[in-house]
Design a protein around this motif. Sequence first.
Motif, PDB file in Angstrom:
ATOM      1  N   LEU A 436       0.868  -1.176   0.000  1.00  9.45           N
ATOM      2  CA  LEU A 436       0.000   0.000   0.000  1.00  9.45           C
ATOM      3  C   LEU A 436       0.902   1.222   0.000  1.00  9.45           C
ATOM      4  N   ASN A 437       1.107   1.839  -1.166  1.00  8.66           N
ATOM      5  CA  ASN A 437       1.959   3.023  -1.196  1.00  8.66           C
ATOM      6  C   ASN A 437       1.113   4.259  -1.455  1.00  8.66           C
ATOM      7  N   GLY A 438       1.774   5.377  -1.624  1.00  9.17           N
ATOM      8  CA  GLY A 438       1.057   6.639  -1.841  1.00  9.17           C
ATOM      9  C   GLY A 438       0.114   6.570  -3.023  1.00  9.17           C
ATOM     10  N   ARG A 439       0.584   5.918  -4.097  1.00  9.99           N
ATOM     11  CA  ARG A 439      -0.269   5.877  -5.289  1.00  9.99           C
ATOM     12  C   ARG A 439      -1.522   5.065  -5.057  1.00  9.99           C
ATOM     13  N   VAL A 440      -1.367   3.955  -4.319  1.00 14.70           N
ATOM     14  CA  VAL A 440      -2.546   3.135  -4.023  1.00 14.70           C
ATOM     15  C   VAL A 440      -3.512   3.926  -3.151  1.00 14.70           C
ATOM     16  N   LEU A 441      -2.958   4.646  -2.174  1.00 18.79           N
ATOM     17  CA  LEU A 441      -3.820   5.418  -1.283  1.00 18.79           C
ATOM     18  C   LEU A 441      -4.528   6.526  -2.054  1.00 18.79           C
ATOM     19  N   LEU A 442      -3.813   7.149  -3.000  1.00 18.95           N
ATOM     20  CA  LEU A 442      -4.437   8.178  -3.834  1.00 18.95           C
ATOM     21  C   LEU A 442      -5.581   7.571  -4.631  1.00 18.95           C
ATOM     22  N   PHE A 443      -5.315   6.380  -5.180  1.00 19.31           N
ATOM     23  CA  PHE A 443      -6.354   5.671  -5.934  1.00 19.31           C
ATOM     24  C   PHE A 443      -7.569   5.425  -5.042  1.00 19.31           C
ATOM     25  N   LEU A 444      -7.308   4.991  -3.800  1.00 18.41           N
ATOM     26  CA  LEU A 444      -8.413   4.716  -2.881  1.00 18.41           C
ATOM     27  C   LEU A 444      -9.170   5.993  -2.550  1.00 18.41           C
ATOM     28  N   ALA A 445      -8.440   7.099  -2.371  1.00 18.90           N
ATOM     29  CA  ALA A 445      -9.100   8.359  -2.054  1.00 18.90           C
ATOM     30  C   ALA A 445     -10.020   8.757  -3.203  1.00 18.90           C
ATOM     31  N   LEU A 446      -9.528   8.585  -4.437  1.00 15.12           N
ATOM     32  CA  LEU A 446     -10.360   8.921  -5.598  1.00 15.12           C
ATOM     33  C   LEU A 446     -11.589   8.019  -5.635  1.00 15.12           C
ATOM     34  N   VAL A 447     -11.373   6.733  -5.376  1.00 16.99           N
ATOM     35  CA  VAL A 447     -12.502   5.797  -5.339  1.00 16.99           C
ATOM     36  C   VAL A 447     -13.512   6.243  -4.290  1.00 16.99           C
ATOM     37  N   ALA A 448     -12.991   6.673  -3.130  1.00 14.75           N
ATOM     38  CA  ALA A 448     -13.872   7.081  -2.033  1.00 14.75           C
ATOM     39  C   ALA A 448     -14.740   8.255  -2.457  1.00 14.75           C
ATOM     40  N   ILE A 449     -14.100   9.274  -3.047  1.00  9.49           N
ATOM     41  CA  ILE A 449     -14.853  10.468  -3.412  1.00  9.49           C
ATOM     42  C   ILE A 449     -15.855  10.128  -4.509  1.00  9.49           C
ATOM     43  N   ALA A 450     -15.378   9.395  -5.513  1.00  9.40           N
ATOM     44  CA  ALA A 450     -16.264   9.057  -6.623  1.00  9.40           C
ATOM     45  C   ALA A 450     -17.450   8.237  -6.122  1.00  9.40           C
ATOM     46  N   SER A 451     -17.175   7.247  -5.249  1.00 11.17           N
ATOM     47  CA  SER A 451     -18.277   6.412  -4.794  1.00 11.17           C
ATOM     48  C   SER A 451     -19.218   7.209  -3.904  1.00 11.17           C
ATOM     49  N   GLY A 452     -18.659   8.088  -3.065  1.00  8.27           N
ATOM     50  CA  GLY A 452     -19.482   8.906  -2.190  1.00  8.27           C
ATOM     51  C   GLY A 452     -20.444   9.766  -2.991  1.00  8.27           C
ATOM     52  N   VAL A 453     -19.927  10.414  -4.020  1.00  9.40           N
ATOM     53  CA  VAL A 453     -20.767  11.259  -4.860  1.00  9.40           C
ATOM     54  C   VAL A 453     -21.764  10.385  -5.619  1.00  9.40           C
ATOM     55  N   ALA A 454     -21.258   9.248  -6.123  1.00 12.21           N
ATOM     56  CA  ALA A 454     -22.115   8.396  -6.954  1.00 12.21           C
ATOM     57  C   ALA A 454     -23.324   7.897  -6.171  1.00 12.21           C
ATOM     58  N   PHE A 455     -23.091   7.394  -4.950  1.00 12.59           N
ATOM     59  CA  PHE A 455     -24.245   6.814  -4.276  1.00 12.59           C
ATOM     60  C   PHE A 455     -24.998   7.825  -3.431  1.00 12.59           C
ATOM     61  N   GLY A 456     -24.445   9.029  -3.271  1.00 14.52           N
ATOM     62  CA  GLY A 456     -25.144  10.019  -2.473  1.00 14.52           C
ATOM     63  C   GLY A 456     -25.982  10.975  -3.292  1.00 14.52           C
ATOM     64  N   LEU A 457     -25.571  11.190  -4.533  1.00 10.66           N
ATOM     65  CA  LEU A 457     -26.198  12.254  -5.318  1.00 10.66           C
ATOM     66  C   LEU A 457     -27.626  11.897  -5.720  1.00 10.66           C
ATOM     67  N   ALA A 458     -27.803  10.674  -6.208  1.00  9.72           N
ATOM     68  CA  ALA A 458     -29.120  10.309  -6.717  1.00  9.72           C
ATOM     69  C   ALA A 458     -30.209  10.451  -5.653  1.00  9.72           C
ATOM     70  N   PRO A 459     -30.024   9.839  -4.468  1.00  3.50           N
ATOM     71  CA  PRO A 459     -31.072  10.013  -3.453  1.00  3.50           C
ATOM     72  C   PRO A 459     -31.261  11.478  -3.073  1.00  3.50           C
ATOM     73  N   ALA A 460     -30.169  12.221  -2.979  1.00  4.52           N
ATOM     74  CA  ALA A 460     -30.271  13.613  -2.558  1.00  4.52           C
ATOM     75  C   ALA A 460     -31.097  14.413  -3.564  1.00  4.52           C
ATOM     76  N   LEU A 461     -30.777  14.259  -4.836  1.00  5.64           N
ATOM     77  CA  LEU A 461     -31.488  15.004  -5.874  1.00  5.64           C
ATOM     78  C   LEU A 461     -32.966  14.643  -5.845  1.00  5.64           C
ATOM     79  N   GLN A 462     -33.204  13.344  -5.815  1.00  4.03           N
ATOM     80  CA  GLN A 462     -34.582  12.892  -5.909  1.00  4.03           C
ATOM     81  C   GLN A 462     -35.390  13.361  -4.716  1.00  4.03           C
ATOM     82  N   LEU A 463     -34.802  13.210  -3.569  1.00  2.04           N
ATOM     83  CA  LEU A 463     -35.511  13.535  -2.345  1.00  2.04           C
ATOM     84  C   LEU A 463     -35.891  15.007  -2.322  1.00  2.04           C
TER      85      LEU A 463
END
Lengths: 878, 114
Positions: A436-463
Amino acid sequence: MTALELWNRFRDRIRRRQLDVELEDEMRFHREMLERDHRVNGATPEAAQRLGRMQLGNMTYLREETRALWSVRWADDLTRDVRFALRTLRKNPIFVIVALVCLTLGIGANGAIFSVIDGVLLRPLPYLHPKQLVRLFESQPQRGADWRGAVSWPNFRDWQAQSTAFSAMAAYVDGSSNLQSTVAPERLRTITATANYFKVYGVSPSVGRTFAAGEDEAGREHVVVLGEGLWRRRFAADPHVIDETIILDGQPFQVIGVMPAAFSATTDAWVPLVPVPLFAEERRSRFMTVIARRRSDISEAQAGAQMRDIAARLAQRYPADQTGRSVAVESMADLSTRAVRPALLILLGAVGLVLLIACANVANLLLARAAARQHEVSIRLALGAGRTRLIRQFLVESLMLSIVGTALGALLARTMLGPLVVLASGTLPFPGRIGLNGRVLLFLALVAIASGVAFGLAPALQLTRLAASTHLMGAGRKTAAGAQQRLRGALVVGEIALSVVLLIGAVLLIRGFTVLLDTSAGLDPDHVLTAHLAISPGRYDGTTLAPKLLDPVLERIRAIPGVKSAGLISMLPVQQAWANGDYYVPGDPTPDPGKEPIAEYRTSSADVYKSLGVPLLAGRDFTPADGTGERVVLINHALAREHFLGDSPIGRTIMIGGPSGMPFTIVGVIGDVRQAGLDKPPLAEIDVPYTDSLGVTGLTDAVLVLKTLVPPARVVPALREAVRSVDPGEPIYQVETMQEVLDASLVNRRLNLVLLAAFAMVALALSAAGLYGVISYLVTQRTQEIGIRIALGARGVDVVRLMVRQGVVLSGVGLLLGLAGAIALSRTLRSVLYGVTNTDPLTYALVTALLGAVAIAATWIPASRAARVSPLIAMKAD
Amino acid sequence: MASSKRDLLPGTLDLLILKTLSVAPLHGYGIAQHIKRLSRDVLQVDEGSLYPALQRMRQRGWLAAQWQQTANNQRARYYTITTSGRKQLGQKEVGFSELIEAIGRVLSGEGGAA
């Protein structure tokens, strides 16, 4: 705003209480000074006070104006959102736990696989300008475009002299040597290389020096470069090891340097390559690996073209040896990862799907929660909360989930990596670089943000959209629920489809693997022990090896109690490496140049095939008398079938090395074994006895094979003792049962299989949970309707059927989509599949059945709950 | 009286504060008095603008502030101009004179085609 200003604002924000007090003091001072002025001008103390206060104006306004400077608005808002999110999340621990489990599994799997991909595929090779490094092969275009072979010494020298495309070209041979020691002799993995070998790689030693030009000439003092592993293991990382002498294969070598572990983790030592005269002149002895550094101004294509020209000239000049042969130039980076790239990319795709399913699940959970919060949101909107503000708040909530999920996922990835690397160490290049190096952690951070937005946006907009318009009026309830239901249904369909794709991939691999396991290697591994016997070339020669070492060793191990039979062979079945050469059967038409038949050559002894459980199909086995009189060989069934169809090959002559080679008499036919691996068909094979002068040449490593009557592990001490009693300087190593040898040949496939199956199981569990959630929600939502139905006389069965039907529709659609997707995507699996096609009907049927069962179970539980609804409670529910 | 108070041109408050502090450190009250006195009561600094301006300039790093005793032994916050504040002052002075010159040219009608 400059960075300094922003920084100061943050600082002020933190110490704003103190600043407030200071401003208050400053104001008071100002007011007092104004009052003094007025008093000096003759005003009464009361009037002065009044005037002063008046002049200073609205203190509150002034304070507010100033305070605005002490805050960073968005940061303040964010803090508030985070606090609010923490509060609401804390109130729903089950939701949080389920969401975090989904995310941790999805992100952890991604983190682990991406770490492997980063270490293996993305990082450049640990050499200077690795893109310039190439490997050169002898090729035979008529045997196929992918045919690659080793290189002979004369060809290497000619290539080196005639090419201009490379700044350096070196040759080496992989091998092994005995390190002599009074403590414990050890078998070393060595590379025998030309002196410019390290120059090609452009890597410096960590201690001392590497080979000097000319150190690979005959008659020079023997020198050796140690690998870091050996240096640490045997020399305690002592830098003074330079100039010490070690004994390799019975000869003294002066240590001149140590190569870092990053250069090669697998090689123990490098020694200069001094070709023996036989090889130095024989253009048909192809045994070397050739590497080169391409000049920076020459393209790979140009280098390839130049080498093919040189090969064409050589073929003209040496038609007997070189006809039909050319040269292939391939990038070293491609070669080092080619074997693992498809499998790794498939795994990356698989964990990507798992993550998508996890995100869909979390989105589903959020939607369910959103339904519960509809009232709250409506009120907040009605009270004037901005829609963007609310959406932002939902996003903060989902991002917090995904960030915590990512942190947990990173931990999971870390714990998974340990066993993964151990599991993969035999199959992946440079396992030491995986982590687990810096690049992997960066990849994970990007995954985190992308997934957070992806699964949070739809319910928020709709609601917020739905709630704003209609909810408070009551009329909106149906529409809102309808749209939600559709979205959640779509998510479940998507999850099921993705799971089906993964499951089919996994089942295809499992089916292929079981086919492989059922594939007989052509032998019986039961109670078979194998051990390598190192043979130091310096200590024995062609005339002494058999009588002085091999004969007595065989004699003594056959005498060990519990050993039924024993023999030796130059190479065990199911090995990655192979050793082949031309042959010719007199009477056959003379083969076209470049299309001479080739066979695997083995040196073996009597009883080795009997011990391995390979049947003798015709003729006889070797006897101790072979090698002295008539020269004899055994052939295998594959060769017999190809050349002696119908006739008995026993007693026939075969020419070893081609039409102009040496005549041998065939005395026996053995059954086929899979020499190159369980997934490769049996190849034609010729066995020469070790007692023959040809068989004994080039026998640097012999494998002892013992069929035992007792558990194989029990004879190991006696085996070691037997060999030591003949010659204590020749250790045995790599002692394994034949079953272990077979298992090791499958380790690569097993790794893929285990991982893909694990990911598919996780995916199935996640989507079952998703389906369960949706149906439960539907049941709750329709409680009132169900109550009415029951009150009107519907039976429990009818209600269950009603609810299950919805689950079946959702899973049916998902299943169909998934099957279609799997047919399209499984094409990428072809390179790693064995024994099944990517459209194997049984696999598709199995997955359909499995998914159907899981879907019905996930639907049944909430549906049967619906059937137990009491009509009274149900109708009061709203 | 009221008509003799002049609204400051935008941005000139910072200039005046920096100029005042370039002579010696002063507290807020002192700055207001100084500007009033030097402008012969024409420019009156509104306290409601003075203190936010001081805070802003401090955050931008043009001023530093510390509490000190006044001559009358009262505690007051003294503002000191920093190096980067002096640089700002130079730039603002140049900008301001250019502005005044330009306004002057417009008012005198010179240089135009008329």
